[in-house]
Design a protein around this motif. Structure first.
Motif: not given
Length: 150
Positions: A29-37, A47-54
């Motif tokens: 199970t992978t959570l993908v978000a643009n902020h730390a969790l 957990f995978m953090q991505v850059t901010h953006g639409f």
């Protein structure tokens, strides 16, 4: 099958249900978000953090998605892309998006968006209820139990 979570707007209580299910079912199970969790330590939870953006998180999920994977999201356009790619999409209220219902959901989303853009206050969704949590957990269990029998 892997589970992907559009985690930016996923309610904490739903994440907790997913954490327990991932460990119990031994499913990635992978959570993908643009902020730390914060996620619990487990070989099944990532957990995978991505850059901010639409739509950055959405695009990352679609890129990594394989046929049969499950995506947890309330984002209807993302759910439509998941279904088109052969995945399954479940919203945090327990509704499974399908080939049969996704077009109607997209149409209603677009209609509500046009109302909002014309100045109509449509309000937001109601708070996540205990019934919603139970519906989500039941639908997730159904999907995971089906996986065991395949």
């Amino acid at each position: 099958m892997k589970i992907w979570v559009d985690a930016d707007a996923c309610p904490t209580v739903i994440k907790e249900i997913l954490f327990r299910a991932a460990v119990r079912a031994k499913i990635s199970t992978t959570l993908v978000a643009n902020h730390a969790l914060c996620v619990p330590p487990s070989p099944y939870i990532n957990f995978m953090q991505v850059t901010h953006g639409f739509d950055v998180a959405d695009n990352e999920i679609v890129t990594r998605l394989n046929t049969g994977d499950l995506v947890i999201t309330a984002d209807i356009p993302l759910a439509a892309e998941v279904i088109e790619k052969g995945g399954q999409a479940l919203n945090p209220r327990g509704e499974l998006y399908t080939v049969e219902n996704i077009k109607a959901r997209l149409t209603m989303r677009d209609f509500m968006d046009s109302l909002r853009s014309s100045g109509v206050n449509t309000g937001g969704p109601p708070a996540l209820s205990q019934a919603n949590r139970k519906a989500f957990a039941n639908q997730l269990d159904k999907i995971l139990n089906k996986l065991k029998t395949e």
